[in-house]
Design an enzyme around this catalytic site. Structure first.
Site: not given
Ligand code: MEV
Length: 314
Positions: A107, A152
């Site tokens: 993040g 995030d």
């Molecule tokens: C990224 O930290 C998490 C994912 O699921 C993408 C998202 O949720 O936007 C891969």
């Protein structure tokens, strides 16, 4: 005017990454051991609207006007200015630093945006509500990949454990018994956009199979929430292992991630999985107080470039 500063933590996704983009629930927690920090100092001699930006971690030293509108820092700053209806702010200098590993699923992009948005608003005499900080950060997240779920920006803004479903109000939950996770970095930088884009292509090519995988991941996230709320930490290990298998099936693991996941399990982890976008970046392992150090050592021996041991819910 004294310098103003704002910080935001990193995060890990415990369960549900990728499937969360398709409406399934996911669980994420803040990691306060690593932080993004933004500092603003006034520049009383500068002309109105002049914003000098320094971000030494990415070798950036320039003026806001020199950045493309789609640059994440420009988008974060301009997002604040637009939402406060300020066209020419008093001149200021912005310095951004971060100890969150870049492009590694922790993040960093969201944390930098949150810190920048909060400190620029504070410099302009406003304290934005968390909801607005999160929404502005979400707009910046779209640059990284067009279809972020919003998890995030949410976990980093609110800095608390979240059970997240795209498009729904934030839900937090009680951690009945704190537990320890070890985070291991493969050292392979992996932009979320690539992994998310590949999953999207695979889903478009074979929607039925991929939706079945997403649904199974969502089921795991639901079970994990119940286990965390009930203090049944032992139940989380097998759920992590199962979630990792499903992420492999989504094609977002990598040899480096699998190697660290295996090493953690062999060192006694109760379960382990990749965390975040995958293809590189970080994995997490569920430890108990007795074996956390052995897991750290096993991860380093297996090639991890860094580890963080953190307690969830303490
Ligand atoms: C990224 O930290 C998490 C994912 O699921 C993408 C998202 O949720 O936007 C891969």
């Amino acid at each position: 005017m004294p310098a103003l500063s704002a910080s935001a933590p990193g995060k890990v996704i415990l369960f549900g990454e990728h499937a969360v983009v398709y409406g399934q629930p996911a669980i994420a927690v803040p990691v306060t051991h690593v932080q993004a920090k933004a500092i603003v100092t006034a520049n009383p001699r500068g002309t109105a609207g002049s914003v000098h930006i320094q971000a030494p971690d990415i070798d950036l030293d320039c003026y806001l006007r020199d950045l493309a509108p789609e640059n994440p820092l420009a988008k974060a700053i301009n997002g604040v200015l637009t939402s406060l209806s300020i066209e020419h702010p008093p001149a200021f200098n912005l310095r951004v630093t971060s100890s969150i590993p870049l492009a590694s699923g922790m993040g960093s992009g969201a944390a930098i945006s949150v810190a920048v948005i909060r400190v620029v608003a504070a410099f302009l005499g406003r304290q934005l509500p968390d909801e607005q900080v999160s929404a502005l950060t979400y707009e910046v997240e779209k640059i990284y990949h067009g279809t972020p779920s919003g998890i995030d920006n949410t976990v980093v803004t609110y800095a608390m454990p979240v059970y997240f479903i795209k498009g729904q109000p934030i839900q937090t939950f009680a951690v009945n018994r704190p537990f320890t996770i070890v985070i291991g970095n493969t050292g392979v930088r992996s932009p979320t956009s690539v992994a998310v884009g590949d999953v999207r292509k695979n889903w478009q090519a074979d929607p039925a199979s991929f939706e079945a995988l997403f649904a199974q991941i969502g089921e795991i996230a639901q079970q994990a929430r119940l286990a965390i709320e009930a203090g049944q930490i032992e139940a989380l290990g097998p759920l992590m292992d199962e979630n990792h298998k499903l992420l492999q099936a989504l094609t977002v693991s990598s040899p480096e991630l699998d190697q660290l996941v295996d090493a953690a399990r062999q060192a006694g982890a109760l379960g382990a999985k990749l965390s975040g976008g995958g293809r590189g970046g970080n994995m997490i392992a569920l430890a108990d107080a007795a074996n956390a150090q052995a897991i750290v050592q096993a991860l380093i021996d297996a090639g991890a470039t860094g580890t963080i041991t953190t307690a969830v819910g303490s």
